[in-house]
Design a protein around this motif. Structure first.
Motif, mmCIF file in Angstrom:
data_model
loop_
_atom_site.group_PDB
_atom_site.id
_atom_site.type_symbol
_atom_site.label_atom_id
_atom_site.label_comp_id
_atom_site.label_asym_id
_atom_site.label_seq_id
_atom_site.Cartn_x
_atom_site.Cartn_y
_atom_site.Cartn_z
ATOM 1 N N MET A 33 -30.475 0.115 -9.452
ATOM 2 C CA MET A 33 -29.895 -0.357 -8.587
ATOM 3 C C MET A 33 -28.396 -0.156 -9.058
ATOM 4 S SD MET A 33 -32.248 -3.574 -7.429
ATOM 5 C CE MET A 33 -31.002 -3.943 -6.026
ATOM 6 N N HIS A 34 -27.647 0.915 -8.588
ATOM 7 C CA HIS A 34 -26.250 1.343 -8.989
ATOM 8 C C HIS A 34 -25.316 0.914 -8.167
ATOM 9 C CE1 HIS A 34 -29.162 4.194 -11.154
ATOM 10 N NE2 HIS A 34 -28.406 3.455 -12.284
ATOM 11 N N CYS A 35 -25.663 0.443 -7.015
ATOM 12 C CA CYS A 35 -24.535 0.040 -6.233
ATOM 13 C C CYS A 35 -24.223 -1.205 -5.826
ATOM 14 C CB CYS A 35 -25.046 0.715 -4.397
ATOM 15 S SG CYS A 35 -26.564 -0.087 -3.956
ATOM 16 N N LEU A 36 -24.085 -2.135 -6.808
ATOM 17 C CA LEU A 36 -23.816 -3.419 -6.862
ATOM 18 C C LEU A 36 -22.610 -3.877 -6.406
ATOM 19 C CD1 LEU A 36 -25.319 -4.295 -10.568
ATOM 20 C CD2 LEU A 36 -26.537 -4.426 -8.230
ATOM 21 N N GLY A 37 -21.642 -2.759 -6.460
ATOM 22 C CA GLY A 37 -20.246 -3.321 -5.930
ATOM 23 C C GLY A 37 -20.098 -2.868 -4.643
ATOM 24 N N CYS A 38 -21.039 -2.058 -3.964
ATOM 25 C CA CYS A 38 -20.907 -1.476 -2.626
ATOM 26 C C CYS A 38 -21.052 -2.662 -1.507
ATOM 27 C CB CYS A 38 -21.852 -0.469 -2.164
ATOM 28 S SG CYS A 38 -23.500 -1.054 -2.041
ATOM 29 N N MET A 43 -24.066 -8.355 1.422
ATOM 30 C CA MET A 43 -24.848 -8.638 2.599
ATOM 31 C C MET A 43 -26.244 -8.562 2.648
ATOM 32 S SD MET A 43 -21.878 -7.809 5.516
ATOM 33 C CE MET A 43 -22.121 -6.125 5.161
ATOM 34 N N GLU A 44 -26.667 -7.962 1.742
ATOM 35 C CA GLU A 44 -28.055 -7.391 1.351
ATOM 36 C C GLU A 44 -28.990 -8.258 0.415
ATOM 37 O OE1 GLU A 44 -29.997 -3.214 1.514
ATOM 38 O OE2 GLU A 44 -28.687 -3.441 -0.241
ATOM 39 N N SER A 45 -30.162 -8.525 1.205
ATOM 40 C CA SER A 45 -30.823 -9.522 -0.113
ATOM 41 C C SER A 45 -31.354 -8.530 -1.123
ATOM 42 C CB SER A 45 -31.942 -10.147 0.779
ATOM 43 O OG SER A 45 -33.120 -9.083 1.150
ATOM 44 N N LEU A 46 -31.812 -9.124 -2.044
ATOM 45 C CA LEU A 46 -32.405 -8.619 -3.404
ATOM 46 C C LEU A 46 -33.461 -7.774 -2.935
ATOM 47 C CD1 LEU A 46 -32.046 -8.068 -6.319
ATOM 48 C CD2 LEU A 46 -33.248 -9.808 -6.721
ATOM 49 N N ALA A 47 -34.358 -8.477 -2.106
ATOM 50 C CA ALA A 47 -35.790 -7.753 -1.799
ATOM 51 C C ALA A 47 -35.386 -6.760 -0.761
ATOM 52 C CB ALA A 47 -36.729 -8.731 -1.126
ATOM 53 N N ASP A 48 -34.343 -6.803 0.092
ATOM 54 C CA ASP A 48 -34.096 -5.480 1.008
ATOM 55 C C ASP A 48 -33.537 -4.468 0.063
ATOM 56 O OD1 ASP A 48 -35.037 -6.886 3.208
ATOM 57 O OD2 ASP A 48 -32.910 -7.260 3.890
ATOM 58 N N ALA A 50 -33.919 -3.799 -3.061
ATOM 59 C CA ALA A 50 -35.240 -3.086 -3.643
ATOM 60 C C ALA A 50 -36.032 -2.063 -3.174
ATOM 61 C CB ALA A 50 -36.064 -4.497 -4.558
ATOM 62 N N TYR A 51 -36.277 -2.531 -1.816
ATOM 63 C CA TYR A 51 -36.914 -1.611 -0.905
ATOM 64 C C TYR A 51 -36.258 -0.409 -0.596
ATOM 65 C CZ TYR A 51 -40.513 -5.021 0.624
ATOM 66 O OH TYR A 51 -41.706 -6.047 0.694
ATOM 67 N N VAL A 52 -34.829 -0.596 -0.212
ATOM 68 C CA VAL A 52 -33.974 0.669 -0.273
ATOM 69 C C VAL A 52 -34.130 1.508 -1.379
ATOM 70 C CG1 VAL A 52 -31.528 1.490 0.163
ATOM 71 C CG2 VAL A 52 -32.519 -0.500 1.346
ATOM 72 N N LEU A 55 -38.233 0.272 -5.024
ATOM 73 C CA LEU A 55 -38.704 -0.600 -6.039
ATOM 74 C C LEU A 55 -39.491 -1.670 -5.646
ATOM 75 C CD1 LEU A 55 -35.303 -0.835 -8.018
ATOM 76 C CD2 LEU A 55 -37.174 0.747 -8.624
ATOM 77 N N ASP A 56 -40.350 -2.213 -6.170
ATOM 78 C CA ASP A 56 -41.045 -3.446 -5.961
ATOM 79 C C ASP A 56 -40.184 -4.618 -6.052
ATOM 80 O OD1 ASP A 56 -43.178 -5.290 -5.661
ATOM 81 O OD2 ASP A 56 -43.922 -5.322 -7.621
ATOM 82 N N PRO A 57 -40.066 -5.182 -4.855
ATOM 83 C CA PRO A 57 -39.271 -6.345 -4.904
ATOM 84 C C PRO A 57 -39.546 -7.579 -5.966
ATOM 85 C CG PRO A 57 -39.596 -5.755 -2.514
ATOM 86 C CD PRO A 57 -40.604 -4.977 -3.622
ATOM 87 N N GLN A 58 -40.483 -7.922 -6.058
ATOM 88 C CA GLN A 58 -41.142 -8.810 -7.264
ATOM 89 C C GLN A 58 -40.653 -8.572 -8.434
ATOM 90 O OE1 GLN A 58 -42.121 -12.070 -6.017
ATOM 91 N NE2 GLN A 58 -41.678 -12.351 -8.136
ATOM 92 N N MET A 59 -40.939 -7.202 -8.858
ATOM 93 C CA MET A 59 -40.788 -6.793 -9.943
ATOM 94 C C MET A 59 -39.105 -6.773 -10.154
ATOM 95 S SD MET A 59 -39.159 -3.978 -11.755
ATOM 96 C CE MET A 59 -39.046 -2.920 -10.567
#
Length: 73
Positions: A33-38, A43-48, A50-52, A55-59
């Motif tokens: 997940m390299h776009c932490l500053g974008c 506005m995006e949840s961690l689960a969303d 991860a899906y993008v 990745l497995d959101p729970q992992m």
């Protein structure tokens, strides 16, 4: 013992998590997940996010919480 009040969940915003727990930045980047500053991260949840990133959101949630608990993730 883990401090459950510090734990994150998949519905929390990526930007909020990074602001409250900067120690997890290396963990998130390390799993792809390299776009932490974008703008989307604000506005995006961690689960969303991860899906993008395919990745497995729970992992991702588990890895972040492990890092917050002082572990290596």
């Amino acid at each position: 013992m883990a401090d459950l009040e510090k734990h994150v969940s998949g519905d929390m915003l990526v930007g909020q998590i990074v602001n409250e727990h900067p120690e997890v930045i290396d963990t998130l980047m390390g799993i792809g997940m390299h776009c932490l500053g974008c703008p989307s991260a604000q506005m995006e949840s961690l689960a969303d996010a991860a899906y993008v990133h395919g990745l497995d959101p729970q992992m991702v949630v588990d890895a972040v919480n492990k890092k917050i608990d002082g572990g290596v993730a």
